[in-house]
Design an enzyme around this catalytic site. Structure first.
Site, PDB file in Angstrom:
ATOM      1  N   HIS A  60      35.618  39.393  40.473  1.00 33.15           N
ATOM      2  CA  HIS A  60      35.189  40.513  41.307  1.00 33.15           C
ATOM      3  C   HIS A  60      34.848  41.698  40.407  1.00 33.15           C
ATOM      4  O   HIS A  60      35.400  41.842  39.309  1.00 33.15           O
ATOM      5  CB  HIS A  60      36.297  40.921  42.267  1.00 33.15           C
ATOM      6  CG  HIS A  60      36.548  39.946  43.367  1.00 33.15           C
ATOM      7  ND1 HIS A  60      37.064  40.339  44.580  1.00 33.15           N
ATOM      8  CD2 HIS A  60      36.370  38.604  43.448  1.00 33.15           C
ATOM      9  CE1 HIS A  60      37.188  39.279  45.368  1.00 33.15           C
ATOM     10  NE2 HIS A  60      36.779  38.214  44.689  1.00 33.15           N
ATOM     11  N   GLU A 111      35.700  44.804  40.456  1.00 34.92           N
ATOM     12  CA  GLU A 111      36.833  45.641  40.054  1.00 34.92           C
ATOM     13  C   GLU A 111      37.642  44.992  38.944  1.00 34.92           C
ATOM     14  O   GLU A 111      38.041  45.663  37.982  1.00 34.92           O
ATOM     15  CB  GLU A 111      37.763  45.901  41.248  1.00 34.92           C
ATOM     16  CG  GLU A 111      37.102  46.596  42.416  1.00 34.92           C
ATOM     17  CD  GLU A 111      36.602  45.638  43.490  1.00 34.92           C
ATOM     18  OE1 GLU A 111      36.721  45.988  44.680  1.00 34.92           O
ATOM     19  OE2 GLU A 111      36.102  44.544  43.143  1.00 34.92           O
ATOM     20  N   CYS A 135      39.411  44.366  47.940  1.00 38.49           N
ATOM     21  CA  CYS A 135      40.170  43.340  48.656  1.00 38.49           C
ATOM     22  C   CYS A 135      41.624  43.395  48.195  1.00 38.49           C
ATOM     23  O   CYS A 135      41.990  44.184  47.316  1.00 38.49           O
ATOM     24  CB  CYS A 135      39.567  41.957  48.374  1.00 38.49           C
ATOM     25  SG  CYS A 135      39.817  41.395  46.667  1.00 38.49           S
ATOM     26  N   CYS A 143      42.026  42.750  44.366  1.00 37.70           N
ATOM     27  CA  CYS A 143      41.578  43.881  43.554  1.00 37.70           C
ATOM     28  C   CYS A 143      42.481  45.101  43.744  1.00 37.70           C
ATOM     29  O   CYS A 143      42.806  45.794  42.780  1.00 37.70           O
ATOM     30  CB  CYS A 143      40.132  44.204  43.867  1.00 37.70           C
ATOM     31  SG  CYS A 143      39.005  42.883  43.359  1.00 37.70           S
TER      32      CYS A 143
END
Length: 166
Positions: A65, A67, A95, A98
């Site tokens: 992801h 992040e 999410c 993260c």
């Protein structure tokens, strides 16, 4: 050892649009290789020290992801895992994975463009940053460049699901 929290190095809300524009640029890079267009930058003392965009499809990695990639790059750039003097800008609400990584990295400020009604762990589905049992509680700001962030997602999913964009 670096201080756990030093808010003197954090950007002001007046810097948010410019820095979110950088995260949006990263999101476009994700879309260019057919990944969900989410981008992130990490800022310390007004300078971008790390960037990331979704790379799940390219790396065949469910943890790739924006992040997480940016957090890893920031740790390398600073030579430490504690990021208590840096801010994270991301186009979409983090999410649970993260948000957990953000808490563990001690990031004091997260600025995100659009909420995520299906997976957001800051305000939408759950409020991980407010969990009283955790030892760190990042501050957050929502809505910077929201329309642009939402348009990137809407257009991406319209293309990939065969639904005309609005």
């Amino acid at each position: 050892m670096e201080p756990l929290l030093d808010t003197r190095t954090l950007p002001s809300a007046g810097d948010d649009p410019r820095l979110m524009d950088e995260a949006l640029s990263e999101a476009r890079a994700a879309a260019a290789h057919d990944d969900v267009p989410i981008g992130a930058v990490i800022v310390r003392g007004g300078v971008i020290i790390a960037r990331g965009h979704n790379r799940r499809e390219v790396e065949h990695d469910p943890t790739a992801h924006a992040e997480v990639i940016a957090l890893r790059a920031a740790g390398i750039a600073l030579g430490r895992w504690r990021l208590g003097d840096a801010a994270l800008y991301v186009t979409v609400e983090p999410c649970a994975m993260c948000a957990g990584a953000i808490v563990l990295a001690r990031v004091p400020l997260v600025v995100f463009g659009a909420p995520d009604d299906k997976a957001g762990a800051v305000v939408s589905v759950t409020q991980l940053f407010d969990e009283p049992k955790l030892n760190h509680h990042p501050k957050w700001r929502l809505g910077v460049r929201r329309a642009e962030s939402e348009a990137l997602l809407r257009d991406f999913f319209a293309t990939h699901r065969g639904v005309p964009s609005a």
